[in-house]
Design a protein around this motif. Structure first.
Motif, PDB file in Angstrom:
ATOM      1  N   PHE A   1      34.891  71.936  28.003  1.00 28.36           N
ATOM      2  CA  PHE A   1      35.120  70.869  27.031  1.00 28.36           C
ATOM      3  C   PHE A   1      36.306  71.215  26.133  1.00 28.36           C
ATOM      4  O   PHE A   1      36.514  72.377  25.773  1.00 28.36           O
ATOM      5  N   ASN A   2      37.072  70.186  25.744  1.00 26.78           N
ATOM      6  CA  ASN A   2      38.183  70.399  24.811  1.00 26.78           C
ATOM      7  C   ASN A   2      38.043  69.555  23.551  1.00 26.78           C
ATOM      8  O   ASN A   2      39.010  69.340  22.822  1.00 26.78           O
ATOM      9  N   ALA A   3      36.824  69.081  23.300  1.00 22.66           N
ATOM     10  CA  ALA A   3      36.514  68.372  22.058  1.00 22.66           C
ATOM     11  C   ALA A   3      35.029  68.547  21.773  1.00 22.66           C
ATOM     12  O   ALA A   3      34.201  68.455  22.684  1.00 22.66           O
TER      13      ALA A   3
ATOM     14  N   LYS B   1      31.955  78.573  21.620  1.00 23.17           N
ATOM     15  CA  LYS B   1      32.504  79.407  22.695  1.00 23.17           C
ATOM     16  C   LYS B   1      31.895  79.029  24.041  1.00 23.17           C
ATOM     17  O   LYS B   1      32.596  78.954  25.056  1.00 23.17           O
ATOM     18  N   ARG B   2      30.574  78.780  24.053  1.00 24.91           N
ATOM     19  CA  ARG B   2      29.920  78.409  25.312  1.00 24.91           C
ATOM     20  C   ARG B   2      30.446  77.072  25.835  1.00 24.91           C
ATOM     21  O   ARG B   2      30.667  76.901  27.036  1.00 24.91           O
TER      22      ARG B   2
ATOM     23  N   ARG C   1      37.543  76.305  13.308  1.00 22.88           N
ATOM     24  CA  ARG C   1      38.929  76.184  13.749  1.00 22.88           C
ATOM     25  C   ARG C   1      39.487  77.532  14.176  1.00 22.88           C
ATOM     26  O   ARG C   1      40.250  77.627  15.151  1.00 22.88           O
ATOM     27  N   GLU C   2      39.105  78.592  13.486  1.00 26.81           N
ATOM     28  CA  GLU C   2      39.581  79.927  13.864  1.00 26.81           C
ATOM     29  C   GLU C   2      39.089  80.317  15.255  1.00 26.81           C
ATOM     30  O   GLU C   2      39.804  80.977  16.017  1.00 26.81           O
ATOM     31  N   VAL C   3      37.875  79.889  15.609  1.00 31.52           N
ATOM     32  CA  VAL C   3      37.309  80.219  16.923  1.00 31.52           C
ATOM     33  C   VAL C   3      37.961  79.401  18.031  1.00 31.52           C
ATOM     34  O   VAL C   3      38.301  79.932  19.095  1.00 31.52           O
ATOM     35  N   VAL C   4      38.147  78.097  17.801  1.00 29.97           N
ATOM     36  CA  VAL C   4      38.614  77.227  18.890  1.00 29.97           C
ATOM     37  C   VAL C   4      40.128  77.081  18.918  1.00 29.97           C
ATOM     38  O   VAL C   4      40.691  76.643  19.931  1.00 29.97           O
TER      39      VAL C   4
END
Length: 422
Positions: free
Chosen positions: A173-175, A166-167, A210-213
């Motif tokens: 960042f997207n990866a 999350k931070r 995966r659920e978080v991002v």
């Protein structure tokens, strides 16, 4: 010839007779920029990093980084040894020096190649500075002006991993890479799990990530050679529906045949190569369809010269490169110069949040305090440095900021008394 009829550069040494016969004029003097003679080659041990500092008689200084950080003092000694050959020679004949350093002895290896890499990067830095252009202009020009980057995620609990995800998303960042579903627990903790629990826990951890991002972030799963081939197949097929960008080093990478045996049973792409020091190791894996992403380490595989060779081989096999750099911004800059110049670049490692084995919550690049410039990520991309050479330099007091450090030799133990990779 220049448009006004006056020769420029190397052409100034050529006179033409009767319009079609050329002869070298011995009295003509080449521009000073083409006469960069190496004055000194010095290893610089700064924190957990080893650099080569090369200075020419004209006062131009180039920097390069050695990637064999586990044997950092040995890499420094190898740099000193190569200095006896390099001093007094042209800094511009890079390919020639690269071959001499590789071929003068029967013996090579990771430490030697790390030293060659640092020297090679420094020579390219000098050449770019002398000519007033970024290195990528000497490699055929830029394919791109920005590079996509991924941040490191380090934590010893899944709750910590999810919070760090999350931070890092908030930081733009997207990866995320170096993301380990088996968790980075300390070497002081004895390890054991049953096969089913080992697989179930790791697969579930990726699912929770995966659920978080969601689909905002690509996951680059790092296994650090910890699995057997059978375990690798079970785990990778267990996360296939979560669509990681790749799984890195699911098994030890030394055997191309074994890596290919695993890859043949997967739909998830494999990335490997961060420990390869020669183009031949990459070629063995390419020929066997053992990977889809080549983790070329510019500070280990022969510098910018070696990385360009690997990228060309990879392009012939429709394989993308993901340059490996868990070290300083000097290594990052070398990677970005290669990334700019090759068509088959995918994404760049951007080392965040890990200082000499200690996790820190940070979006800042490791070692940012010892250089005069670091490209900052924005929306998951960084600008490729466009200044002369690498586009950055070590600050003069780098060794005061980060006194030399050496990695402690230790490994985590299995309950049966043996050691495990992680």
């Amino acid at each position: 010839m220049a448009s006004n009829g006056v020769a420029s550069g190397v052409d100034a040494n050529i006179s033409h007779t009767n319009g079609d016969t050329a002869s070298h004029t011995s009295s003509a003097k080449q521009p000073a920029v083409l006469d960069q003679i190496i004055k000194s080659v010095v290893p610089l041990h700064v924190g957990q990093f080893m650099f080569a500092r090369i200075e020419t008689e004209a006062g131009i200084v180039g920097y390069g980084e050695a990637g064999c950080w586990g044997q950092i003092k040995a890499a420094g000694t190898a740099i000193e040894h190569f200095a006896s050959y390099l001093v007094g020679k042209s800094a511009f004949t890079i390919e020639h020096h690269w071959n001499v350093m590789h071929r003068f002895s029967f013996f090579q290896g990771l430490v030697v190649n790390a030293a060659i890499s640092a020297i090679d990067i420094a020579l390219w830095d000098i050449k770019g500075k002398a000519l007033g252009v970024p290195i990528y202009e000497l490699l055929g020009g830029a394919c791109r002006t920005k590079a996509r980057v991924y941040a490191h995620i380090y934590e010893s609990t899944i709750e910590g991993v999810l919070a760090e995800c999350k931070r890092k998303m908030d930081a733009g960042f997207n990866a995320f890479g170096h993301i380990n579903p088996f968790l980075d627990e300390g070497a002081d903790k004895t390890w054991f799990k049953t096969h089913i629990r080992k697989m179930h826990d790791a697969i579930d951890n990726v699912r929770r990530m995966r659920e978080v991002v969601g689909d905002r972030v690509d996951l680059l799963v790092e296994l650090h050679r910890r699995l057997t081939p059978a375990e690798a197949v079970t785990f990778c097929n267990g996360i296939a529906d979560l669509h990681p960008m790749f799984v890195e080093d699911p098994i030890r990478p030394e055997s191309a045949d074994t890596m290919a045996r695993v890859a043949d049973k997967l739909v998830v792409p494999i990335a490997t190569g961060e420990r390869f020091a020669t183009i031949h190791e990459f070629q063995a894996h390419f020929a066997r369809n053992a990977l889809e992403f080549a983790r070329v380490d510019v500070a280990l595989c022969g510098g910018i010269t070696g990385a360009k060779k690997v990228a060309a081989l990879a392009e012939a096999h429709n394989i993308q490169i993901v340059p490996h750099n868990p070290l300083s911004p000097i290594g990052l800059a070398a990677c970005l110069q290669v990334a700019a110049a090759v068509p088959n670049f995918a994404i760049q490692e951007y080392a965040t949040g890990f200082e000499n084995g200690i996790f820190t919550t940070s979006a800042r690049h490791l070692g940012a305090d010892i250089v005069d410039y670091v490209p900052e990520p924005k929306d998951g991309f960084v600008d490729i440095p466009s200044g002369p050479g690498l586009g950055m330099n070590l600050v003069e007091n780098a060794q005061e900021i980060r006194p030399p450090l050496v990695q402690e030799i230790k490994m985590r133990r299995h309950r049966d008394g043996f050691v495990i990779d992680q």
